[in-house]
Design a protein around this motif. Structure first.
Motif, short mmCIF file in Angstrom:
data_model
loop_
_atom_site.label_atom_id
_atom_site.label_comp_id
_atom_site.label_asym_id
_atom_site.label_seq_id
_atom_site.Cartn_x
_atom_site.Cartn_y
_atom_site.Cartn_z
N LEU A 123 0.83 -1.21 0.00
CA LEU A 123 0.00 0.00 0.00
C LEU A 123 0.86 1.26 0.00
O LEU A 123 0.56 2.24 -0.71
N GLY A 124 1.94 1.25 0.80
CA GLY A 124 2.82 2.41 0.82
C GLY A 124 3.50 2.66 -0.51
O GLY A 124 3.61 3.80 -0.97
N VAL A 125 3.95 1.58 -1.15
CA VAL A 125 4.59 1.73 -2.46
C VAL A 125 3.57 2.14 -3.51
O VAL A 125 3.82 3.04 -4.33
N GLY A 126 2.39 1.51 -3.49
CA GLY A 126 1.36 1.82 -4.48
C GLY A 126 0.84 3.24 -4.36
O GLY A 126 0.57 3.90 -5.36
N LEU A 127 0.69 3.73 -3.12
CA LEU A 127 0.22 5.10 -2.92
C LEU A 127 1.20 6.09 -3.53
O LEU A 127 0.80 7.07 -4.19
N ALA A 128 2.49 5.85 -3.34
CA ALA A 128 3.50 6.74 -3.93
C ALA A 128 3.46 6.65 -5.46
O ALA A 128 3.62 7.66 -6.15
N PHE A 129 3.26 5.44 -5.99
CA PHE A 129 3.13 5.29 -7.44
C PHE A 129 2.02 6.17 -8.00
O PHE A 129 2.16 6.79 -9.05
N ARG A 130 0.88 6.20 -7.32
CA ARG A 130 -0.26 6.96 -7.81
C ARG A 130 0.05 8.46 -7.85
O ARG A 130 -0.59 9.20 -8.60
N VAL A 337 4.40 -6.46 -5.38
CA VAL A 337 3.00 -6.53 -4.99
C VAL A 337 2.24 -5.32 -5.52
O VAL A 337 1.12 -5.44 -6.04
N ALA A 338 2.84 -4.13 -5.40
CA ALA A 338 2.18 -2.91 -5.89
C ALA A 338 2.03 -2.94 -7.40
O ALA A 338 0.99 -2.51 -7.94
N LEU A 339 3.02 -3.45 -8.11
CA LEU A 339 2.93 -3.54 -9.57
C LEU A 339 1.83 -4.51 -9.98
O LEU A 339 1.04 -4.22 -10.88
N LEU A 340 1.80 -5.69 -9.33
CA LEU A 340 0.78 -6.67 -9.67
C LEU A 340 -0.61 -6.15 -9.35
O LEU A 340 -1.57 -6.39 -10.09
N GLY A 341 -0.74 -5.42 -8.27
CA GLY A 341 -2.03 -4.85 -7.89
C GLY A 341 -2.37 -3.57 -8.62
O GLY A 341 -3.41 -2.96 -8.33
N ARG A 342 -1.52 -3.16 -9.58
CA ARG A 342 -1.76 -1.95 -10.37
C ARG A 342 -1.94 -0.71 -9.48
O ARG A 342 -2.70 0.19 -9.82
N SER A 343 -1.27 -0.72 -8.32
CA SER A 343 -1.30 0.41 -7.38
C SER A 343 -2.71 0.73 -6.90
O SER A 343 -2.97 1.85 -6.46
N GLY A 347 -6.45 -4.34 -5.42
CA GLY A 347 -5.52 -5.16 -6.18
C GLY A 347 -4.30 -5.53 -5.37
O GLY A 347 -3.80 -6.66 -5.45
N ILE A 348 -3.80 -4.59 -4.57
CA ILE A 348 -2.64 -4.88 -3.71
C ILE A 348 -3.00 -5.92 -2.66
O ILE A 348 -2.18 -6.77 -2.31
N LEU A 349 -4.23 -5.88 -2.15
CA LEU A 349 -4.67 -6.87 -1.18
C LEU A 349 -4.57 -8.28 -1.77
O LEU A 349 -3.98 -9.18 -1.15
N PHE A 350 -5.11 -8.47 -2.96
CA PHE A 350 -5.08 -9.80 -3.58
C PHE A 350 -3.67 -10.19 -4.00
O PHE A 350 -3.29 -11.36 -3.92
N ALA A 351 -2.89 -9.22 -4.47
CA ALA A 351 -1.51 -9.52 -4.83
C ALA A 351 -0.71 -9.94 -3.61
O ALA A 351 0.11 -10.87 -3.67
N GLY A 352 -0.93 -9.27 -2.48
CA GLY A 352 -0.25 -9.67 -1.25
C GLY A 352 -0.63 -11.07 -0.81
O GLY A 352 0.23 -11.85 -0.35
N SER A 381 9.49 -13.40 -10.18
CA SER A 381 10.21 -12.48 -11.07
C SER A 381 9.56 -12.43 -12.45
O SER A 381 9.49 -11.35 -13.07
N LEU A 382 9.08 -13.57 -12.93
CA LEU A 382 8.41 -13.58 -14.23
C LEU A 382 7.11 -12.78 -14.20
O LEU A 382 6.73 -12.16 -15.20
N ILE A 383 6.43 -12.80 -13.06
CA ILE A 383 5.21 -11.99 -12.94
C ILE A 383 5.54 -10.52 -13.16
O ILE A 383 4.85 -9.80 -13.89
N VAL A 384 6.63 -10.06 -12.53
CA VAL A 384 7.05 -8.67 -12.72
C VAL A 384 7.40 -8.41 -14.18
O VAL A 384 7.04 -7.38 -14.76
#
Length: 427
Positions: A123-130, A337-343, A347-352, A381-384
């Protein structure tokens, strides 16, 4: 005789395909990012299956006489891949070999426990991404939060739940301060947040190492080991399902953080300003938004969220004392996790949860099937990799690219062009 002017040619309407309601719905789904994330996971699992088959001894042995008995090779591949993912399920969701439901459900609680810090840090990483910032300082923010929470939990003497709340608040504030340092440097000096957060990670690591080696700070009294004393019982996060399971209150805090972050981004005016700055800082500045102030605020909030992950580790997962490796690589896994959850918070919840399942089930795969734990890391790594290349994922699964007409539409357009040219020639 006077030459007659040919009548204007209009394309026939029956050549224009009218998309059905289902096709329109499918195009909306196909053009979204959620499908790409799901297919990235599927593609990574497929590649992981190939690697599992290639490294399995039975498959290698059967491949030696493939042309004599090809069925043995296919059977060995199915057994290796099926056994691996069955072990992953047993180790992360439900152990159907257990004697009782209470024991069988224990892997799920372990998955939730491992997912807790991943969700909070993501969540912290995704919030900054947004907001247009790349926060890779999760390690430092986690370490400082864990240090502050650990100090309060070992040095203070307070009753429960006041002690737990004090440690929780101290950790959140420490994470917010560590994230705010990067934010204020970005806002005031224009320093790139990637460089600043990397440096802050190193500073936090060595600062924690000094704390753990110094009596009276974090090092356990009477010990020379770089480790804290056990957390006071009044400061430890309670186990929410009883002593039989290790799932602690930090998971509920992570769920609350997901809800708060969603509200902040999608329903609050502050979240709107964060998103505006992330989309176009120049336009946001023209609209009267203080871009520098938004950078500072978003990094403070992001640091607090990542700090919640450090608190979960210190007071929930490692209540018997922790050392310098308390972050366990979660600060960097949170980027994935933030990338997979699209920030997006949900999405981050399910990615986590997915990465928590990989973490928990990977140990069972290694123990029961002899599969290297590195295979799970390769899949992550492949997911990323696949998430970073949406056109590749769409091409692999035949999904139409956004903004590009489908094959059916291109064929219809070509037919209309050919018909128009033919009518003009005949006229």
């Amino acid at each position: 005789m006077t030459a007659q002017t040919p009548a204007p040619v209009t394309p026939r309407t029956h050549d224009v395909p009218e998309p059905s309601r289902w096709r329109e719905a499918w195009m909306r789904v196909a053009s979204g990012n959620a499908l790409v994330s799901l297919l990235a996971v599927v593609a990574a699992v497929i590649v992981g299956s190939i690697l599992i088959a290639l490294t399995d001894r039975d498959v290698q042995a059967a491949a030696g006489y493939f042309f004599q008995r090809p069925g043995d090779t296919f059977s060995a591949v199915g057994s290796a891949v099926g056994g691996a993912y069955a072990a992953l399920f047993r180790g992360s969701i439900y152990n159907f070999n257990a004697n009782s439901f209470a024991i069988g459900i224990r892997p799920l609680t372990e998955t939730l426990k491992f997912a807790t810090p991943l969700i909070a840090a993501g969540l912290g990483v995704g919030l900054a991404f947004r907001a247009g910032l790349f926060n890779i300082g999760g390690q430092g923010q986690m370490l400082m939060a864990a240090a502050a929470a650990g100090y309060v939990a070992t040095a203070w003497d307070l009753p429960f739940p006041l002690h737990m709340v004090a440690a929780l608040v101290a950790g959140v504030i420490a994470g917010a301060i560590w994230g705010g340092i990067a934010g204020i440097l970005k806002a005031r000096t224009g320093a790139h947040e990637v460089i600043v957060t990397i440096m802050l990670n190193h500073i936090a690591f060595y600062l924690l190492a000094w704390m753990l080696a110094t009596q009276g700070v974090l090092q356990a009294p009477g010990s020379n080991n770089p480790k804290t004393a056990p957390m006071a019982g009044s400061a430890v996060l309670p186990q929410i399902l009883g002593p039989m399971y290790k799932l602690h209150l930090g998971f509920l805090f992570a769920l609350i953080a997901v809800a708060i972050t969603w509200w902040l981004l999608e329903r609050s005016s502050l979240g709107f300003r964060f998103r505006a700055v992330g989309e176009n800082p120049a336009a946001a500045r023209t609209a009267g938004i203080s871009v520098g102030r938004m950078y500072f605020l978003v990094m403070v909030i992001a640091g607090a969220l990542v700090g919640l992950a450090g608190i979960s580790q210190a007071l929930g997962t490692e209540p018997n004392g922790f050392g310098g490796g308390i972050d366990a690589g979660i600060g960097f896994d949170a980027i994935t996790v933030a990338l997979l959850g699209r920030s997006r918070p949900v999405g981050i919840l399910f990615a986590g949860l997915l990465f928590g399942a990989f973490k928990t089930g990977g140990f069972t795969m290694q123990a029961s099937q002899g599969i290297p734990i590195e295979i799970v890391l390769v899949v992550q790594s492949l997911i990323v990799l696949f998430i970073a290349a949406p056109p590749l994922v769409r091409a692999m699964f035949g999904i139409p690219q956004p903004g590009r007409p489908s094959r059916r539409q291109r064929r219809a357009a070509k037919r209309r062009t050919d018909t128009t040219e033919g009518q003009e020639v005949s006229a």
